[in-house]
Design a protein around this motif. Structure first.
Motif, mmCIF file in Angstrom:
data_model
loop_
_atom_site.group_PDB
_atom_site.id
_atom_site.type_symbol
_atom_site.label_atom_id
_atom_site.label_comp_id
_atom_site.label_asym_id
_atom_site.label_seq_id
_atom_site.Cartn_x
_atom_site.Cartn_y
_atom_site.Cartn_z
ATOM 1 N N THR A 62 -7.195 -2.441 5.674
ATOM 2 C CA THR A 62 -6.023 -1.926 6.391
ATOM 3 C C THR A 62 -5.826 -0.438 6.118
ATOM 4 O O THR A 62 -6.269 0.083 5.087
ATOM 5 C CB THR A 62 -4.735 -2.662 5.972
ATOM 6 N N HIS A 63 -5.106 0.193 7.043
ATOM 7 C CA HIS A 63 -4.942 1.639 6.975
ATOM 8 C C HIS A 63 -3.769 1.987 7.887
ATOM 9 O O HIS A 63 -3.536 1.309 8.885
ATOM 10 C CB HIS A 63 -6.242 2.277 7.502
ATOM 11 N N LYS A 102 -10.941 -8.168 5.252
ATOM 12 C CA LYS A 102 -9.898 -7.376 5.920
ATOM 13 C C LYS A 102 -9.731 -6.023 5.241
ATOM 14 O O LYS A 102 -9.705 -5.940 4.016
ATOM 15 C CB LYS A 102 -8.551 -8.112 5.844
ATOM 16 N N ASN A 141 -2.055 4.570 2.029
ATOM 17 C CA ASN A 141 -3.305 3.861 2.360
ATOM 18 C C ASN A 141 -4.087 3.367 1.150
ATOM 19 O O ASN A 141 -5.276 3.067 1.246
ATOM 20 C CB ASN A 141 -4.215 4.735 3.253
ATOM 21 N N LEU A 172 -0.101 0.364 12.018
ATOM 22 C CA LEU A 172 -0.991 -0.307 11.074
ATOM 23 C C LEU A 172 -2.326 -0.622 11.761
ATOM 24 O O LEU A 172 -2.347 -1.200 12.842
ATOM 25 C CB LEU A 172 -0.328 -1.606 10.601
ATOM 26 N N VAL A 193 6.064 -1.495 8.003
ATOM 27 C CA VAL A 193 5.567 -0.170 7.626
ATOM 28 C C VAL A 193 6.740 0.798 7.519
ATOM 29 O O VAL A 193 7.616 0.798 8.383
ATOM 30 C CB VAL A 193 4.573 0.366 8.695
ATOM 31 N N TYR A 197 0.847 -1.197 0.000
ATOM 32 C CA TYR A 197 0.000 0.000 0.000
ATOM 33 C C TYR A 197 0.883 1.247 0.000
ATOM 34 O O TYR A 197 1.919 1.281 0.673
ATOM 35 C CB TYR A 197 -0.871 0.045 1.265
ATOM 36 N N GLN A 219 -0.790 -11.233 3.451
ATOM 37 C CA GLN A 219 -2.146 -11.726 3.714
ATOM 38 C C GLN A 219 -2.120 -13.235 3.545
ATOM 39 O O GLN A 219 -1.887 -13.734 2.453
ATOM 40 C CB GLN A 219 -3.145 -11.145 2.704
#
Lengths: 125, 331
Positions: B26-27, B24, A47, B33, A103, A44, A114
């Protein structure tokens, strides 16, 4: 006469049904463990999902973030951030992961594995 | 053929509520997270609920960001020693919960450690001078926070005081997000704001949610999960010395600072807390970490909470209520 005898459920029938049911349950759970749903590496930026790759194929991904390119490496079922334009390099220090996420806050990049087979729904820590 | 049908029916009834699945979302927010796992049969509903939840957590982050001058908490800190300031309902609720845990833990959890937290930079790997720590310790005392609920104001009584909500904000946010997705129509799910977890309802297969506890000393071939607990309608938070740290000499300096000394607490490697309220688990995990296993378990018992504590020698201490409910994956 012979028809009514055939319709009776015997103890033997119950035992056979029970054994087959147990075999089915065992077979399903074994198959789920042995052949897990395909793990996917999702990347990502800000976001928003930018890339999605299977974890089984080795590759380097150059991810353009607000401050430059973050390089994500997939190798032998493991994933890491191998290079980043951020100053603190926490994402690189995180090292290889086989589940969970890495991150890079300064470059707004999230690398997420995932997988549907670990049995763990969330991790505290 | 009949047997196959029976087996299929058994499986269908065991494995999932009709049509429901776990979606799911996510952000990144609050510098961590955020993952929502929502049980629903509708992708649209999951999208609507998660959008509302992410908007809310971004709002809370802006409200409580210690490092941004325009945040409500920074403005409050700038008014320390000057005058009370009117605050939002969320800030009032959060500070109230924080003070409750500070009081119960006799100051082991204290949101007024802001001036001390500023001294420690875990990226630059510098241990602050002892004189600086001592100088700023005089500003650390939760008893100098004055709350006026009637007028919705908070006053930090000493000039230079700063509150940092980092030890409780994520847990509070997890509870808030549950309410938001529930209002949107989601009855079951698990919310993770970093390591602060809130589970509600049941999984799509009617099972409890399984929360893993991170292995604090992860080495090459070790499992990333130390243990797991299955639960619902409860929250789990963990504080560990591995989150932000550096090693200088042979000593590990981490971000969980003892409010009484200004230095990293050294009795614990990690502390996991289970309670009904995720703001409470977040703050309690820090308090228990600071107190160590003996006093930590006393505190947990006094607040009807459960916990798993790894002391500095690696020994596991656990509250009675969950002794037989923890699944050890790696020890």
């Amino acid at each position: 006469m012979s028809i009514s005898t055939a319709n009776k459920t015997t103890l033997f029938d119950i035992i056979v049904i029970s054994i087959i049911t147990m075999l089915c349950i065992y077979g399903f759970s074994y198959a789920e463990k042995k052949f897990p749903a395909g793990s996917e590496v999702q990347i990502y930026v800000n976001n928003k999902l930018a890339y999605s790759f299977p974890i089984t194929i080795n590759r380097n991904i150059y991810v353009k973030g607000p401050i430059g390119d973050t390089i994500v490496e997939i190798n032998s079922g493991l994933v890491r951030v191998s290079d980043s334009p951020c100053s603190n390099k926490i994402c690189i220090q995180h090292g290889w992961i086989r589940r969970g996420s890495v991150v890079c806050l300064p470059n707004r990049v999230l690398v997420l594995i995932q997988s549907g087979s670990s049995g763990i729904d969330a991790v505290s820590g | 053929m009949l047997l196959l049908c029976i087996c299929s029916l058994i499986f269908a009834s065991c494995n999932s509520k009709q049509g429901l699945r776990e979606i799911k979302k996510t952000h990144i927010s609050m510098d961590t997270l955020v993952t929502l796992t929502l049980v629903t049969d509708s992708e649209d509903l999951a999208e609507t609920a998660s959008r509302a939840a992410f908007k809310e957590i971004d709002r809370l982050h802006i409200l409580w960001d210690f490092f941004t001058d325009s945040s409500e908490i920074s403005k409050l800190n700038m008014r320390s020693g000057i005058s009370p300031m009117k605050v939002s309902e969320d800030t009032m609720n959060l500070v109230e919960k924080a003070l409750m845990i500070s009081h119960k833990s006799k100051g082991a959890f204290d949101i007024t450690t802001g001036p001390i937290n500023e001294l420690w930079d875990f990226h630059k790997i510098i241990v602050p001078a002892e004189s600086n720590i001592k100088e700023r310790l005089r500003l650390v005392d939760y008893k100098n926070i004055e709350i006026d609920k009637d007028n919705s104001t908070i006053f930090l009584k000493k000039k230079g005081m700063k509150i940092d909500l980092g030890g409780i904000a994520k847990g509070y946010a997890a509870a808030k997000l549950e309410k938001i997705v529930a209002d949107a129509g989601i009855k079951s799910g698990i919310i993770a704001v970093g390591g602060d977890i809130r589970a509600f309802g049941m999984r799509s297969n009617n099972m409890l949610w399984k929360v893993g506890i991170k292995n604090p000393r992860l080495q090459d071939n070790a499992s990333e999960i130390m243990a797991a607990v299955s639960l619902t309608d409860r929250s789990v938070s963990t504080s560990g010395d591995y989150e932000r740290f550096f090693i200088s000499g042979s000593k590990r300096y981490h971000h969980l600072l003892d409010p009484k000394t200004g230095y990293p607490a050294d009795k614990t490697i990690c502390a996991t807390v289970i309670n009904d309220d995720s703001a409470v688990t977040d703050a309690l995990a820090t308090a228990v970490f600071i107190l160590g296993p003996e006093k930590g378990i006393e505190l947990l018992n006094s607040l009807s909470s459960e916990g798993i504590i790894m002391d500095s020698t690696g020994k596991i201490h656990i509250t009675e209520g969950i002794k037989n409910k923890v699944e050890y994956i790696y020890r």
